[in-house]
Design a protein around this motif. Structure first.
Motif, PDB file in Angstrom:
ATOM      1  N   GLY A  83       0.834  -1.204   0.000  1.00  0.00           N
ATOM      2  CA  GLY A  83       0.000   0.000   0.000  1.00  0.00           C
ATOM      3  C   GLY A  83       0.865   1.250   0.000  1.00  0.00           C
ATOM      4  O   GLY A  83       2.071   1.189   0.251  1.00  0.00           O
ATOM      5  N   GLN A  84       0.225   2.385  -0.267  1.00  0.00           N
ATOM      6  CA  GLN A  84       0.989   3.642  -0.308  1.00  0.00           C
ATOM      7  C   GLN A  84       1.028   4.265   1.080  1.00  0.00           C
ATOM      8  O   GLN A  84      -0.019   4.510   1.675  1.00  0.00           O
ATOM      9  N   CYS A  85       2.237   4.494   1.589  1.00  0.00           N
ATOM     10  CA  CYS A  85       2.404   5.018   2.943  1.00  0.00           C
ATOM     11  C   CYS A  85       2.830   6.481   2.859  1.00  0.00           C
ATOM     12  O   CYS A  85       3.836   6.804   2.240  1.00  0.00           O
ATOM     13  N   VAL A  86       2.054   7.326   3.513  1.00  0.00           N
ATOM     14  CA  VAL A  86       2.266   8.767   3.401  1.00  0.00           C
ATOM     15  C   VAL A  86       2.489   9.338   4.790  1.00  0.00           C
ATOM     16  O   VAL A  86       1.777   8.980   5.731  1.00  0.00           O
ATOM     17  N   ARG A  87       3.454  10.245   4.920  1.00  0.00           N
ATOM     18  CA  ARG A  87       3.628  10.899   6.219  1.00  0.00           C
ATOM     19  C   ARG A  87       2.674  12.072   6.304  1.00  0.00           C
ATOM     20  O   ARG A  87       2.625  12.918   5.404  1.00  0.00           O
ATOM     21  N   GLY A  88       1.900  12.120   7.390  1.00  0.00           N
ATOM     22  CA  GLY A  88       0.956  13.213   7.525  1.00  0.00           C
ATOM     23  C   GLY A  88       0.265  13.179   8.864  1.00  0.00           C
ATOM     24  O   GLY A  88       0.346  12.198   9.608  1.00  0.00           O
ATOM     25  N   ASP A  89      -0.400  14.276   9.164  1.00  0.00           N
ATOM     26  CA  ASP A  89      -1.109  14.439  10.429  1.00  0.00           C
ATOM     27  C   ASP A  89      -2.571  14.053  10.223  1.00  0.00           C
ATOM     28  O   ASP A  89      -3.218  14.546   9.292  1.00  0.00           O
ATOM     29  N   ALA A  90      -3.066  13.210  11.117  1.00  0.00           N
ATOM     30  CA  ALA A  90      -4.445  12.722  10.984  1.00  0.00           C
ATOM     31  C   ALA A  90      -5.483  13.828  11.119  1.00  0.00           C
ATOM     32  O   ALA A  90      -6.636  13.647  10.721  1.00  0.00           O
ATOM     33  N   THR A  91      -5.098  14.967  11.668  1.00  0.00           N
ATOM     34  CA  THR A  91      -6.067  16.073  11.765  1.00  0.00           C
ATOM     35  C   THR A  91      -6.052  16.948  10.504  1.00  0.00           C
ATOM     36  O   THR A  91      -6.863  17.859  10.369  1.00  0.00           O
ATOM     37  N   ARG A  92      -5.081  16.687   9.614  1.00  0.00           N
ATOM     38  CA  ARG A  92      -4.985  17.452   8.346  1.00  0.00           C
ATOM     39  C   ARG A  92      -4.600  16.471   7.254  1.00  0.00           C
ATOM     40  O   ARG A  92      -3.502  16.518   6.704  1.00  0.00           O
TER      41      ARG A  92
END
Ligand SMILES: C[S@@+](CC[C@H](N)C(=O)[O-])C[C@H]1O[C@@H](n2cnc3c(N)ncnc32)[C@H](O)[C@@H]1O
Length: 217
Positions: free
Chosen positions: A89-98
């Motif tokens: 799957g594609q793994c992305v760094r990011g904030d769950a609130t944005r």
């Protein structure tokens, strides 16, 4: 809303950065059967796009076949590097609130062991953004701690065991866990925030609930 993500390497998830190498070794033997149940249900829905929010090491994502349309998002670089090793799957760094995804992209959003550790403001912001990325009629499937319905000795023993684990997850994490449980755990907190439960399964003497919610109208 500002969707700029924190730069790679900042210390937003120190705790998880430290435990990334050990996480699956500890957790996986305890939850393999549950992850298989989740995988079967998700695949039975034949979704076109699934998002695992706070995917951690990507273990749940790794249960899906190679060509399965699944994305994962997490703040911890160390957890994500495990995820990139073990899932297609594609793994992305990011904030769950944005969430770094467009509106209505996903049929199903998953969250495992990730909501109980958020303070109330963060939890609300995360759920608002999850609703944004779910298509109308989409589902939010959550595995998290719940208040057992029965009060047998065994139910209470498992509750005590979970509490000991949570105590070691850091002060803020533990405070948020206690708040989550004082509000009734998963089966109560999300309905109180406007999410409608559709199906529910319990594990570990009812202390863990897996609930599929319909998105807010
Ligand atoms: C207990 S782990 C759960 C991992 C995974 N869902 C599983 O099933 O094993 C919680 C994860 O949430 C991530 N996390 C915490 N706050 C986050 C946030 N605001 N945005 C994205 N990820 C976050 C942490 O980095 C960690 O990987």
């Amino acid at each position: 809303m500002n969707r700029t993500q924190p730069p790679e390497g900042t210390n937003h998830s120190d705790h998880y950065d430290r435990m990334a190498g050990m996480y699956d070794l500890f957790l996986e033997p305890l939850v393999r059967r549950i992850r298989t149940d989740i995988q079967s249900w998700i695949q039975s829905q034949e979704p076109q796009a699934v998002l695992d929010v706070c995917c951690g090491t990507g273990k749940q994502m790794s249960y899906f076949p190679e060509d399965f349309p699944v994305w994962g998002v997490d703040l911890s670089s160390a957890m994500l590097s495990q995820a990139r090793r073990q899932t297609h799957g594609q793994c992305v760094r990011g904030d769950a609130t944005r969430l770094p995804f467009p509106n209505q992209k996903f049929d199903i959003v998953l969250s495992q062991f990730a909501l109980h550790e958020k303070d109330r403001t963060t939890l609300k912001a995360e759920l608002v953004d999850i609703a944004r990325v779910l298509r109308p009629g989409g589902r939010l499937a959550v595995l998290d701690f719940a208040e057992p319905k029965g009060h047998t000795l065994l139910n209470r023993f498992f509750r005590w065991g979970i509490r000991q684990i949570e105590k070691h997850a850091g002060e803020e994490h533990f405070i948020n866990y206690q708040d989550w449980m004082s509000r009734g755990g998963l089966a109560q907190v999300l309905p109180d925030l406007g999410w409608t439960p559709e199906t529910e399964r319990r594990y570990y003497r009812e202390n863990l609930a897996w609930i599929v919610f319909r998105s807010t109208p």
